[in-house]
Design a protein around this motif. Structure first.
Motif, short mmCIF file in Angstrom:
data_model
loop_
_atom_site.label_atom_id
_atom_site.label_comp_id
_atom_site.label_asym_id
_atom_site.label_seq_id
_atom_site.Cartn_x
_atom_site.Cartn_y
_atom_site.Cartn_z
N PHE A 1 -1.52 -61.40 32.56
CA PHE A 1 -0.27 -60.58 32.97
C PHE A 1 0.37 -59.54 32.34
O PHE A 1 0.73 -58.62 32.89
N ALA A 2 0.61 -60.02 30.88
CA ALA A 2 1.20 -58.97 30.07
C ALA A 2 0.16 -57.70 29.86
O ALA A 2 0.54 -56.29 30.16
N SER A 3 -1.23 -57.82 29.66
CA SER A 3 -2.13 -56.56 29.80
C SER A 3 -1.98 -55.95 31.08
O SER A 3 -1.78 -54.75 31.08
N MET A 4 -1.94 -56.55 32.07
CA MET A 4 -1.88 -55.92 33.57
C MET A 4 -0.50 -54.91 33.58
O MET A 4 -0.49 -54.12 34.31
N ARG A 5 0.47 -55.82 33.21
CA ARG A 5 2.01 -55.26 33.31
C ARG A 5 1.91 -53.95 32.33
O ARG A 5 2.52 -52.84 32.79
N TYR A 6 1.30 -54.03 31.50
CA TYR A 6 1.40 -52.93 30.43
C TYR A 6 0.84 -51.68 31.17
O TYR A 6 1.01 -50.83 30.97
N ARG A 7 -0.43 -52.13 31.76
CA ARG A 7 -1.41 -51.26 32.40
C ARG A 7 -0.67 -50.49 33.47
O ARG A 7 -0.68 -49.33 33.59
N THR A 8 -0.07 -51.43 34.11
CA THR A 8 0.68 -50.91 35.55
C THR A 8 1.71 -50.02 35.07
O THR A 8 2.18 -48.97 35.63
N ARG A 9 2.56 -50.40 34.00
CA ARG A 9 3.90 -49.47 33.53
C ARG A 9 3.21 -48.25 32.92
O ARG A 9 3.99 -47.09 33.22
N SER A 10 2.21 -47.98 32.36
CA SER A 10 1.71 -46.91 31.97
C SER A 10 1.56 -46.13 32.96
O SER A 10 1.69 -44.85 33.11
N TYR A 11 0.76 -46.57 34.12
CA TYR A 11 0.51 -45.87 35.41
C TYR A 11 1.92 -45.16 35.87
O TYR A 11 1.95 -44.25 36.37
N ILE A 12 2.74 -46.10 36.05
CA ILE A 12 4.26 -45.71 36.60
C ILE A 12 4.94 -44.70 35.59
O ILE A 12 5.25 -43.60 36.39
N GLU A 13 4.77 -44.83 34.50
CA GLU A 13 5.36 -43.82 33.62
C GLU A 13 4.65 -42.47 33.85
O GLU A 13 5.22 -41.31 33.81
N GLU A 14 3.33 -42.63 33.81
CA GLU A 14 2.60 -41.33 34.15
C GLU A 14 2.95 -40.45 35.50
O GLU A 14 3.23 -39.51 35.56
N PHE B 1 -10.85 -56.53 27.80
CA PHE B 1 -10.01 -55.37 27.47
C PHE B 1 -10.76 -54.18 27.81
O PHE B 1 -10.24 -53.00 27.86
N ALA B 2 -12.02 -54.32 27.67
CA ALA B 2 -12.75 -52.95 27.75
C ALA B 2 -12.50 -52.52 29.40
O ALA B 2 -12.39 -51.31 29.65
N THR B 3 -12.55 -53.72 30.35
CA THR B 3 -12.20 -52.97 31.49
C THR B 3 -10.94 -52.72 31.77
O THR B 3 -10.95 -51.62 32.71
N LEU B 4 -10.08 -53.27 30.80
CA LEU B 4 -8.71 -52.70 31.32
C LEU B 4 -8.56 -51.37 30.73
O LEU B 4 -7.69 -50.52 31.30
N ARG B 5 -9.52 -50.84 29.59
CA ARG B 5 -9.30 -49.54 29.03
C ARG B 5 -10.10 -48.60 29.93
O ARG B 5 -10.16 -47.44 29.47
N GLU B 6 -10.73 -48.99 31.04
CA GLU B 6 -11.62 -48.16 31.79
C GLU B 6 -12.72 -47.60 31.10
O GLU B 6 -12.86 -46.45 31.07
#
Lengths: 557, 90
Positions: A474-487, B85-90
């Motif tokens: 969840f945290a990693s997804m949220r972080y990833r989503t946030r980075s998308y939103i910020e971009e 995490f590799a998947t997450l980093r694309e």
């Protein structure tokens, strides 16, 4: 086939193999001992005067890494049918030992087998009692008719299995004088009574004297009582004594002495109405150097007994030698084991309340042991004390010490008492007492405790682990989503800024910008052209400033 | 020190992460229709099956006694974490 598919299939296969039950378990191997199978050999043995073979002797070689008691069982088979079996327990020190296994002619003949026999070995070692070492050996070709059944050969000393370096002298009473005449193959022994029990001594006049108990199947097994010893006036005279010359071991003598005991388990209420305690006497000439022997206590629940003992022999006089107190770890049960060579009649229900001192020795000298009962063999250390036993050999007299150990054997428990001499000058002597007793009665013995299994796993841990993993996801997804939103927001901001710039000032083309710059450059040139006609003022003001100051419109600006 | 309790956590991690990677690979396959992603998803499906089997072996060993040791589990968890995490980093 697609390479990727092949790789995936192989991976799946490996994973399935890894998931097979027990695939990840590593069994702990029994490292106490191993059989040296290459050095096994076999040969038939013919006694003097025999028309055919009397024994099939198999020499097995065993390497021992750990000091302790080893129980060896050898089964002779043909076509998977067993027709002879031997078993014995011996105390072995680290090293390589040759074991002579002698199968009787009667057993072999009864097997009616002709061919290469298979001898299967099972060795119970001190540290891995539940994981015996197995081995098998194929003999040469034999025909059962080669072994004459009409003559039942006498047993070799001790048992049908002889450990070449095991305790070689078994005798109970240290107050016994032994004399052996090698010419007549006769052995005389005298029981010397003395109030302090210290004058008894062994005198060994011949080093290959063998005496052993039982006419049954095994030295240690109970068999029918064939003789009873009668002790009177300090001389121990067994009834018929069988003597002879053993081809391998020399002169032998055998006799039986039987003690009757009553076992009462107060806790369980079970009794063994009659118990045979066997005292063994035999000697041989192999000088035995007695080293310090560690005591291995392989306990069993049968230790948890109240033992009431009644010796039926009337010897007269005195001479209790040994008294032992054995109890379990909880202190709920105790075994008081007393034995003596004198008039000893005792029937008592609870020895914990009252102890009878029948020993003429000082009370302080009576050894007492309290063992902790365990199923697994545990090294408890050495229980040794100086007993009244003394050994005399070549005018060297030394006191004996005592070791005690308990070995479970199925439903029975064997108690070993070993008295041996510590003085290296006279350390050839070892005296062993063996008590074998079991449980009978209407109540079964306590069940053998199962080994403690692995600790049960807590599902809460699993849930916590799963939640933690989900939290990471969840945290990693949220972080990833946030980075998308910020971009995205950043892009929006840039776009908005550009839009606002377009609204305030219309964008100028390159040409326009170039034209403006040209106009600006021309104006700057014209100003510069005018500037040399008016020199700068003394205060250093620039010409433009003076010009500006003179201009009323400029000053008001 | 008894580290047997860590098995519970590691097996849970294996199950959850392999499931997450399985979902990601299925979604990716649905978008791209790339067969390689399908094979990767199959690998994660097997990992997920392993996690389920180990879970059964952990709590219902009489039903299916699947066991493994702690180092293997640790490696599995690390592998899955890296893949994730590799998947997450694309």
């Amino acid at each position: 086939m697609d390479k990727g598919l092949l790789c995936a299939s192989l991976t799946a296969l490996l994973l399935l193999l890894a998931l097979m039950p027990g695939a990840g378990r590593a069994a702990e191997a029994n490292s106490d001992a191993f059989f040296v199978l290459d050095e096994f050999s076999d040969q038939p043995v013919k006694l003097e005067g025999s028309a055919s073979y009397d024994y099939l002797e198999v020499k097995a070689v065993l390497h021992v890494n750990v000091t302790g008691f080893y129980n060896l069982t050898a089964r002779l088979e043909y076509a998977r049918a067993e027709f002879a079996r031997l078993s014995n327990t011996s105390y072995l020190n680290p090293g390589t030992h040759a074991i002579l296994l002698r199968f009787r002619n009667g057993d072999i003949h009864a097997g009616q087998a002709a061919g290469n026999y298979i001898m299967r070995l099972s060795l119970v070692t001190p540290n891995f009692p539940l994981d015996p070492i197995e081995g098998s050996y194929e003999t040469r070709y034999y025909h059962f008719s080669d072994f004459n059944p009409s003559y039942i050969a006498p047993y070799p000393p001790g048992s049908v299995i002889s450990f070449t370096d095991g305790p070689v002298l078994h005798a109970w009473n240290s107050f016994m004088n032994l004399t052996f005449d090698k010419d007549t193959a006769s052995l005389s022994y005298h029981y010397t009574q003395n109030r302090d029990g210290r004058n008894g001594r062994f005198t060994v006049t011949f080093l290959r004297v063998l005496g052993y108990l039982d006419s049954g199947d095994s030295f240690f097994q109970r068999s029918e009582v064939t003789h009873e010893a009668a002790l009177a006036n300090g001389t121990w005279r067994p009834e018929p004594v069988e003597t002879g010359i053993h081809p391998a071991y020399g002169p032998f003598l055998r006799f039986n002495i039987t003690y009757y005991l009553d076992l009462v388990d107060l806790r369980l209420g079970s009794t063994a109405s009659e118990l045979e305690v066997t005292f063994s006497f035999h000697m041989t000439g192999n000088p035995h150097t007695s080293a310090d022997r560690a005591l291995v206590v392989a306990g069993s629940s049968q230790v948890e007994l109240q033992l009431s003992m009644r010796l039926s022999h009337i010897i007269g006089g005195s001479g209790l030698v040994l008294e032992q107190l054995v109890g379990d770890s909880a202190g709920n049960h105790e075994i008081l084991l007393r034995d003596q060579i004198n008039e000893f009649r005792i029937r008592q229900d609870d020895f914990r309340d009252t102890e009878q001192r029948l020993n003429p020795l000082d009370d302080e000298s009576i050894p007492k042991l309290a063992f902790i009962n365990r199923w697994e063999p545990v090294l408890y250390g050495r229980y040794t004390w100086v007993t009244a036993a003394r050994a005399m050999f070549q005018n060297v007299s030394v006191p004996a010490t005592t070791d005690v150990s308990y070995i479970p054997e199925g439903a029975a428990l064997r108690l070993f008492l070993a008295y041996h001499i510590r003085d290296p000058k006279a350390s050839f002597l070892t005296i062993n007492d063996t008590f074998v007793f079991g449980l009978e009665g209407d109540k079964p013995p306590p069940p053998r405790p199962v080994r403690p299994g692995p600790a049960p796993h807590d599902p809460l841990l699993y849930i916590l682990g799963a939640m933690l993993a989900l939290a990471i996801i969840f945290a990693s997804m949220r972080y990833r989503t946030r980075s998308y939103i910020e971009e995205e927001r950043e892009l929006e901001r840039i776009e908005e800024r550009e839009l606002s710039e377009e609204e305030g000032e219309p964008p100028s083309s390159i040409e326009e910008r170039a034209f403006g710059e040209e106009e600006e450059a021309r104006r700057r040139w014209e100003r510069r052209e005018k500037a040399p006609e008016e020199p700068p003022g003394e205060d250093g003001e620039r010409p433009g400033d003076q010009e500006g100051a003179g201009d009323p419109a400029g000053g008001g600006r | 020190m008894d580290l047997e309790w860590m098995k519970d956590v590691f097996i849970a991690w294996i199950t959850v992460f392999s499931l997450a990677l399985l979902i990601i690979s299925v979604v990716s396959y649905a978008r791209t229709r790339n067969r390689r992603i399908l094979l990767v998803g199959l690998a994660f499906l097997l990992f997920f099956g392993k996690g389920v089997a180990l879970t059964i072996g952990l709590y219902w060993p009489s039903f299916w006694n699947v066991t493994t040791d702690l180092p293997s589990l640790l490696f599995d968890v690390l592998i899955l974490l890296i893949l994730y995490f590799a998947t997450l980093r694309e």
